[in-house]
Write a protein that holds these residues in place. Structure first.
Motif, PDB file in Angstrom:
ATOM      1  N   ALA A 232       1.181  -1.065   0.136  1.00 12.77           N
ATOM      2  CA  ALA A 232       0.349  -0.019  -0.134  1.00 12.77           C
ATOM      3  C   ALA A 232       0.994   1.294   0.155  1.00 12.77           C
ATOM      4  CB  ALA A 232      -1.099   0.086   1.238  1.00 12.77           C
ATOM      5  N   ASN A 233       1.467   0.915   0.639  1.00 17.99           N
ATOM      6  CA  ASN A 233       3.039   2.670   0.518  1.00 17.99           C
ATOM      7  C   ASN A 233       3.789   2.626  -0.462  1.00 17.99           C
ATOM      8  OD1 ASN A 233       1.916   2.899   3.155  1.00 17.99           O
ATOM      9  ND2 ASN A 233       3.860   2.793   4.180  1.00 17.99           N
ATOM     10  N   LEU A 234       3.782   1.483  -1.438  1.00 14.29           N
ATOM     11  CA  LEU A 234       3.807   1.412  -2.223  1.00 14.29           C
ATOM     12  C   LEU A 234       4.131   2.224  -3.435  1.00 14.29           C
ATOM     13  CD1 LEU A 234       7.198   0.352  -3.908  1.00 14.29           C
ATOM     14  CD2 LEU A 234       5.216  -1.557  -5.010  1.00 14.29           C
ATOM     15  N   ALA A 235       2.424   2.270  -3.215  1.00 11.61           N
ATOM     16  CA  ALA A 235       1.430   2.801  -4.391  1.00 11.61           C
ATOM     17  C   ALA A 235       1.289   4.535  -3.782  1.00 11.61           C
ATOM     18  CB  ALA A 235       0.037   2.237  -4.092  1.00 11.61           C
ATOM     19  N   VAL A 236       1.087   4.238  -1.958  1.00  9.20           N
ATOM     20  CA  VAL A 236       0.793   6.030  -1.677  1.00  9.20           C
ATOM     21  C   VAL A 236       2.741   7.066  -2.219  1.00  9.20           C
ATOM     22  CG1 VAL A 236       0.655   7.486   0.481  1.00  9.20           C
ATOM     23  CG2 VAL A 236      -0.686   4.810   0.187  1.00  9.20           C
ATOM     24  N   GLY A 237       3.154   6.318  -1.773  1.00  8.96           N
ATOM     25  CA  GLY A 237       4.705   6.960  -2.782  1.00  8.96           C
ATOM     26  C   GLY A 237       4.389   7.398  -3.890  1.00  8.96           C
ATOM     27  N   ALA A 238       4.289   6.553  -4.488  1.00  8.74           N
ATOM     28  CA  ALA A 238       3.640   6.564  -6.092  1.00  8.74           C
ATOM     29  C   ALA A 238       3.362   7.677  -6.288  1.00  8.74           C
ATOM     30  CB  ALA A 238       3.826   5.267  -7.007  1.00  8.74           C
ATOM     31  N   GLY A 239       1.885   8.031  -5.822  1.00  7.31           N
ATOM     32  CA  GLY A 239       0.940   8.682  -5.974  1.00  7.31           C
ATOM     33  C   GLY A 239       1.753  10.370  -5.076  1.00  7.31           C
ATOM     34  N   GLY A 240       2.343   9.878  -3.906  1.00 10.56           N
ATOM     35  CA  GLY A 240       2.373  11.510  -3.367  1.00 10.56           C
ATOM     36  C   GLY A 240       3.652  11.983  -3.780  1.00 10.56           C
ATOM     37  N   SER A 241       4.857  11.177  -4.438  1.00  8.75           N
ATOM     38  CA  SER A 241       5.548  11.726  -5.045  1.00  8.75           C
ATOM     39  C   SER A 241       5.463  13.087  -6.535  1.00  8.75           C
ATOM     40  CB  SER A 241       6.681  10.741  -5.517  1.00  8.75           C
ATOM     41  OG  SER A 241       6.050  10.100  -6.762  1.00  8.75           O
ATOM     42  N   ILE A 242       4.333  12.327  -7.457  1.00  9.86           N
ATOM     43  CA  ILE A 242       3.816  12.765  -8.268  1.00  9.86           C
ATOM     44  C   ILE A 242       2.483  13.940  -8.069  1.00  9.86           C
ATOM     45  CG2 ILE A 242       5.151  11.601 -10.077  1.00  9.86           C
ATOM     46  CD1 ILE A 242       2.475  10.150 -11.166  1.00  9.86           C
ATOM     47  N   LEU A 243       2.193  14.299  -6.681  1.00 12.84           N
ATOM     48  CA  LEU A 243       0.855  14.694  -6.714  1.00 12.84           C
ATOM     49  C   LEU A 243       0.497  16.396  -7.372  1.00 12.84           C
ATOM     50  CD1 LEU A 243      -2.548  14.809  -5.623  1.00 12.84           C
ATOM     51  CD2 LEU A 243      -1.389  15.647  -3.222  1.00 12.84           C
ATOM     52  N   VAL A 244       1.992  17.237  -7.143  1.00 15.60           N
ATOM     53  CA  VAL A 244       1.989  18.236  -7.528  1.00 15.60           C
ATOM     54  C   VAL A 244       2.242  18.599  -8.859  1.00 15.60           C
ATOM     55  CG1 VAL A 244       4.138  18.350  -7.433  1.00 15.60           C
ATOM     56  CG2 VAL A 244       2.999  20.288  -7.557  1.00 15.60           C
TER      57      VAL A 244
END
Length: 660
Positions: A232-244
């Motif tokens: 889950a954190n793999l997916a969260v880290g992926a989304g958070g890193s490119i959110l901006v």
């Protein structure tokens, strides 16, 4: 349906909560101000992003040894030292800014020390919570801690940090430094113990780390949940890193709009933290964890498919809501099933897995987004979390949760001081040859050791059908001077039984482990030995008593033959009578005929599995002196009168009632 009771959180918990609130305000201010500070020195993206890497690096580098230290040393002192060191270091940075001598190396060192302190403070805090609140209040406590983190860190700290930095760059760091020092002062006022007493004899640091990791890996609940958290954190880290980038380039959101987008996540997280306890009480912990994971996946999918900032904000809100529900229930469950002496290492193991997955996800997101577009990492993340959701539903069954929390509760009770005398039991966990889980060794805290007892549990889906079944009885016997060993047994055959040779090997493997248990008890001196067993535990006990000649033995709800279980409940390939004959050498009915020690047989009149004549056959095969008692009970044999009769028998035949 359960209804959450009114909060009964202790005064000491509220001191910890207040310290966390104050410290998190400082964290939020610094998290915003520190990147702004380094951006004022350089616009090199690699150097700027390195500040975040320096802050998180300690979680990857030292979390496991830090967890072992948290379990060895005084947790309150560790938290006080961690807060003080962070306060001094951030204060030094503020003075450097006032003096105009701030530099990139100084900022990097400050970020690393802050992260290092966070490792020890957070691990100690999470490990201490079960000592400050009762087990039923763990979700309530974690809910309040996570909620205040969202409010102070995300909602308040960020905007305040940016505004203060614009006014005077040193002020946010001076304020952050003061919050650390005030938090440390509040922690120093906590009077309740924040961990159980630490034994003088300790394994090496490496062995301690291995023990914590092995506990998580082999635990029926935590191992699977840890893997799910990593994915889950793999997916969260992926989304958070490119959110901006998703917001600005794909959705056309302005900088102010991006701030509002982030704020929706904070609001969702806050509401989820507040609601988590009631959600868990209403639908159960299994469904609460599953729902939390599902909401995170839905949020990721909505963000990946969003056509504007409003829809993306809704997705971020839903996902953050799910993360909070999962985090509150998951933390409370982890605290409830983990022995205190391991909790620091278990927390550190989870944080290593969780934090370590974030940068991996960020790197993958960059590669995937560059090749396929900024929406794709969110869609793939949603797919991964869908798999996680199914896994959580299958792993976190209510039966496993009840079993795990029941074992931990029994261990906690065992470690409480005994009330009948000025003596308390010492509860240790010791490895036994051939067993995956260590055995409990329960012994008197003071005075002579006068006898030894081997307790062998029953097999069922019930929460106490494991090594904790006889914990309370062992603690009571410790008050009279007995040392007890409670191993975790394994099922004696494959299900359904396959062939006699394989099943004989399983029984013999268990007997080898139990012999090593007898050797461990024998190392305590020449003590009279009793063997107590229930169900299959009694059948193993019969074989053992035929070998070691104890002072006495108790057999609870046992059958004369292993095949008495096979024939009614499982089909057997091949000739059934040949199978029965092949197991004859290890059948309890033959073993008890070779035992000359006094035996107590206990049976239940309402036992679904054992007919009265079946139990009578086993009793008749035993030698005198022997006693048989029947009770108005089922196979679980949980009446207080059963335990009282057993205790009187053991005290009499082990000489524990005699004045020494």
């Amino acid at each position: 349906m359960q209804t959450p009771s009114r909060s009964r959180l202790s005064r000491d918990f509220w001191k910890l909560w207040t310290a966390a609130a104050i410290s998190n305000i400082g964290d939020g201010i610094r998290v915003t101000a520190l990147p702004l500070l380094i951006a004022a020195i350089t616009r090199d993206p690699l150097i700027v992003s390195g500040v975040t890497a320096a802050t998180f690096a300690p979680w990857i580098l030292v979390s496991l040894p830090a967890g072992a230290i948290v379990d060895r040393l005084n947790r309150r002192h560790l938290m006080m030292i961690g807060q003080a060191v962070r306060g001094v270091v951030v204060g030094a940075l503020a003075l450097a800014i006032l003096g105009g001598v701030e530099s990139i190396p100084l900022i990097y060192v400050t970020a690393f020390v802050i992260g290092l302190g966070e490792v020890f403070v957070d691990s100690s805090s999470q490990a201490a919570i079960p000592m400050l609140v009762e087990e039923p209040e763990l979700e309530n406590a974690n809910s309040k801690l996570l909620a205040v983190e969202f409010v102070t860190n995300d909602a308040l700290g960020g905007p305040v940090g940016a505004w203060l930095f614009a006014y005077a760059p040193a002020i946010p760091f001076l304020l952050d430094s003061s919050t650390f020092l005030v938090a440390g002062l509040l922690i120093s006022q906590i009077t309740a113990p924040m961990q159980e007493s630490v034994t003088a004899e300790r394994p090496s640091m490496l062995d301690s780390i291995r023990e914590g990791v092995s506990f998580v890996r082999n635990h029926e609940l935590l191992g699977g949940i840890a893997l799910a958290v990593a994915l889950a954190n793999l997916a969260v880290g992926a989304g958070g890193s490119i959110l901006v980038l998703l917001a600005l380039e794909v959705l056309g959101v302005s900088e102010v709009g991006f701030g509002l987008l982030v704020a929706t996540g904070a609001i969702g997280g806050f509401i989820g933290a507040i609601a988590a306890r009631r959600v868990s009480a209403r639908i159960g912990r299994r469904m609460a964890l599953t729902t939390g994971a599902a909401l995170l996946g839905i949020g990721q999918a909505v963000m990946g498919l969003a056509v504007n900032g409003v829809i993306a904000g809704a997705g971020f809100f839903i996902g953050s809501l799910g993360v909070s529900v999962f985090s509150v229930v998951g933390r409370a469950l982890r605290q409830g099933v983990t022995p205190d002496r391991l909790l620091g290492r278990v927390v550190a193991t989870f944080r290593l897995i969780g934090v370590g997955a974030v940068p991996v996800g960020a790197v993958l997101a960059g590669v995937i987004a560059d090749a396929f577009g900024l929406r794709v990492p969110y869609i793939l993340g949603a797919a991964v979390i869908a798999i996680v959701t199914v896994a959580i539903y299958r792993i976190a069954t209510e039966e496993r949760i009840a079993s795990s929390t029941g074992r931990a509760a029994s261990l906690t009770r065992a470690r409480e001081p005994a009330h009948n005398k000025n003596m308390s039991a010492i509860v240790d966990e010791v490895p036994l040859q051939g067993t995956e889980e260590p055995a409990f060794l329960i012994s008197p805290e003071s005075g002579p050791t006068r006898a030894a007892v081997l307790f062998l549990h029953w097999f069922d889906e019930a929460p106490n059908a494991n090594r904790t079944q006889f914990v309370d009885e062992a603690v009571t016997l410790a008050e009279t001077g007995a040392v007890s060993l409670l191993p975790q047994l394994s099922f004696p055959w494959g299900t359904p039984p396959a062939e006699s040779e394989a099943d004989l090997r399983r029984i013999e493997a268990e007997m080898t482990a139990l012999r090593s248990g007898i050797e461990l008890l024998s190392s305590r001196g020449e003590l009279p030995l009793a063997v107590v067993g229930h169900d299959f535990g009694a059948m193993y006990g019969a074989l053992l008593m035929a070998e070691v000649e104890p002072a006495c033995g108790v057999m609870i709800a046992a059958t004369p033959r292993w095949a008495d279980w096979f024939l009614p409940f499982w089909p057997i390939a091949g000739d059934r009578f040949d199978y029965m004959r092949s197991l004859d050498p290890v059948d309890p009915v033959n073993a008890v005929s070779r035992v000359t020690a006094p035996l107590l047989f206990q049976f239940g009149k309402q036992d679904f599995y054992i007919a009265p004549m079946t139990g009578l056959e086993l009793f008749r095969s035993a030698n005198d002196p022997k006693t048989i008692e029947t009770y108005d009970a089922g196979h679980e044999m949980e009446l207080e009168s059963i335990r009282e009769d057993r205790a009187r028998f053991l005290v009499e035949h082990l000489g524990l009632g005699e004045d020494q």
